[in-house]
Design an enzyme around this catalytic site. Structure first.
Site, PDB file in Angstrom:
ATOM      1  N   GLU A   1      -1.402  -5.636   8.440  1.00 57.59           N
ATOM      2  CA  GLU A   1      -0.585  -5.108   9.536  1.00 57.59           C
ATOM      3  C   GLU A   1      -1.216  -5.420  10.894  1.00 57.59           C
ATOM      4  OE1 GLU A   1       0.288  -0.937   9.008  1.00 57.59           O
ATOM      5  OE2 GLU A   1       1.068  -1.246   6.981  1.00 57.59           O
TER       6      GLU A   1
ATOM      7  N   ASP B   1       0.835  -1.207   0.000  1.00 53.78           N
ATOM      8  CA  ASP B   1       0.000   0.000   0.000  1.00 53.78           C
ATOM      9  C   ASP B   1       0.871   1.260   0.000  1.00 53.78           C
ATOM     10  OD1 ASP B   1       0.877  -0.149   2.600  1.00 53.78           O
ATOM     11  OD2 ASP B   1      -1.111   0.009   3.518  1.00 53.78           O
ATOM     12  N   SER B   2       2.196   1.087   0.035  1.00 57.33           N
ATOM     13  CA  SER B   2       3.101   2.224  -0.171  1.00 57.33           C
ATOM     14  C   SER B   2       2.879   2.824  -1.560  1.00 57.33           C
ATOM     15  CB  SER B   2       4.562   1.786  -0.017  1.00 57.33           C
ATOM     16  OG  SER B   2       4.847   0.676  -0.841  1.00 57.33           O
TER      17      SER B   2
ATOM     18  N   ASP C   1      -1.119  -6.164  -0.351  1.00 59.15           N
ATOM     19  CA  ASP C   1      -1.514  -5.577   0.936  1.00 59.15           C
ATOM     20  C   ASP C   1      -3.015  -5.358   1.018  1.00 59.15           C
ATOM     21  OD1 ASP C   1       0.617  -5.193   2.662  1.00 59.15           O
ATOM     22  OD2 ASP C   1       1.142  -3.220   1.870  1.00 59.15           O
TER      23      ASP C   1
ATOM     24  N   GLU D   1       9.249  -4.376  10.351  1.00 55.37           N
ATOM     25  CA  GLU D   1       9.622  -3.065   9.803  1.00 55.37           C
ATOM     26  C   GLU D   1      10.185  -2.159  10.895  1.00 55.37           C
ATOM     27  OE1 GLU D   1       6.852  -1.108   7.190  1.00 55.37           O
ATOM     28  OE2 GLU D   1       8.004   0.759   7.225  1.00 55.37           O
TER      29      GLU D   1
ATOM     30  N   LYS E   1      -1.201  -9.481   2.611  1.00 59.45           N
ATOM     31  CA  LYS E   1      -0.471  -9.042   3.817  1.00 59.45           C
ATOM     32  C   LYS E   1      -1.364  -8.095   4.587  1.00 59.45           C
ATOM     33  CE  LYS E   1       3.252  -6.066   3.716  1.00 59.45           C
ATOM     34  NZ  LYS E   1       2.760  -4.922   4.492  1.00 59.45           N
TER      35      LYS E   1
HETATM   36  O1  KIV Z   1       3.567  -1.154   1.575  1.00 62.28           O
HETATM   37  C1  KIV Z   1       4.741  -1.559   1.541  1.00 62.28           C
HETATM   38  O2  KIV Z   1       5.505  -1.272   0.631  1.00 62.28           O
HETATM   39  C2  KIV Z   1       5.185  -2.393   2.650  1.00 62.28           C
HETATM   40  C3  KIV Z   1       6.650  -2.671   2.758  1.00 62.28           C
HETATM   41  C4  KIV Z   1       7.321  -1.462   3.251  1.00 62.28           C
HETATM   42  C5  KIV Z   1       6.937  -3.862   3.581  1.00 62.28           C
HETATM   43  O3  KIV Z   1       4.417  -2.812   3.434  1.00 62.28           O
END
Ligand code: KIV
Length: 290
Positions: free
Chosen positions: A122, A51-52, A90, A189, A120
């Site tokens: 969090e 989600d970055s 994510d 992280e 994924k």
């Molecule tokens: O969203 C992302 O890119 C991440 C990584 C930093 C692990 O979760």
């Protein structure tokens, strides 16, 4: 018997990655597009559609506004561009926290609509019940503990976790909870190095470090950060490339050539086909009038 050509290269699966605990390091990078996925796929075991992308592609300040539809759209692109790596997508903020049923509905959409191999999410202990619920229903889950950027509004700032030994216990408990709930791997992280090393030794599943420790079972970075394309990067990013200046130079050259009318050149335009060029009749040999 008809054999699908699509099956000639087998993708890595969540169990393949789970089996790498303590073995050859798991190489992971993010990707959000088909063309970068094609490059990354040749060298990485895991491609994360993180989600970055909200920050990297859309210039957002945080990942909070990212939606499930945004993740699915870029997930499609990465699946099209890759063949071998396990693609993990994510779940964005707001798409899984309210209940385990909500999490399952979001995860099912991601898996069904993109064909990716895992999601994924969090959170440690607070997400353990949800992780178990998803795993029992056939959703491979990668956990993410330590600094969890989706909690930015509660945390106040992006800060490394566990730099005082007094803070270690809850972070360790988070990683254990995620592993016990059935996650196949966990991202650590921005966790103090000795703590990340200790957590890697403690949990039975692979740890994937980002700003964590070389002792982790794998590493991940945001692709644009390590390529030198992101204007600001955290301390844990090593720039393996410096694409910013070469892209700028290319754009500068293009602009100059357009302004000078030297681009496009004859090699960049389409001439008429020989056969379609209208031949002018020779003088005195024109068609006779009826
Ligand atoms: O969203 C992302 O890119 C991440 C990584 C930093 C692990 O979760």
């Amino acid at each position: 018997m008809i054999v699908s050509v699509q099956n000639t290269i087998r993708r890595l699966t969540a169990p393949d990655i789970r089996a790498r605990k303590g073995g050859e390091p798991i190489v992971s990078l993010t990707s959000y597009h088909a063309h970068t996925a094609l490059i990354v796929d040749a060298y990485c075991d895991v491609i994360l559609v993180g989600d970055s992308l909200g920050m990297v592609m859309h210039g957002l300040e945080t990942t909070i506004p990212v939606t499930l539809d945004m993740m699915i759209l870029q997930g499609h692109a990465v699946m099209r561009g890759s063949k071998r790596a396990l693609v993990v997508i994510d779940l964005p903020f707001g798409s899984y926290e309210a209940s385990k049923e909500h999490a399952f509905a979001s995860a099912a959409r991601v898996l069904k609509e993109t064909g990716c191999g895992a999601i994924k999410l969090e959170g440690g202990r607070r997400m353990a019940e949800t992780i178990a619920f998803l795993v029992e229903r056939g959703v491979p889950v990668m956990g993410h503990v330590g600094l969890t950027p989706q909690a930015i509004n509660a945390l106040g700032s992006f800060r490394a976790q566990g730099r005082d030994e007094a803070d270690w216990a809850p972070i360790e408990a988070d990683a254990r909870a995620v592993a016990d709930a059935g996650a196949f791997a966990v991202v650590l992280e921005a966790v103090a190095e000795p703590l990340a090393r200790r957590m890697t030794a403690q949990v039975a599943i692979p740890t994937i470090g980002i700003g964590a420790s070389p002792a982790c079972d794998g590493q991940i970075l945001v692709l644009e950060d390590m390529l030198g394309l992101s204007p600001r990067v955290p301390k844990f990013v090593k720039r393996f490339g410096d694409l910013g200046p070469s892209i700028e130079q290319a754009v500068k050259n293009y602009a100059a050539e357009v302004r000078a009318r030297t681009f496009p050149g004859t090699e960049n335009v389409y001439p008429m086909r020989e056969s379609t060029i209208t031949k002018l009749p020779e003088r005195g040999k024109g068609p006779s009038r009826a």
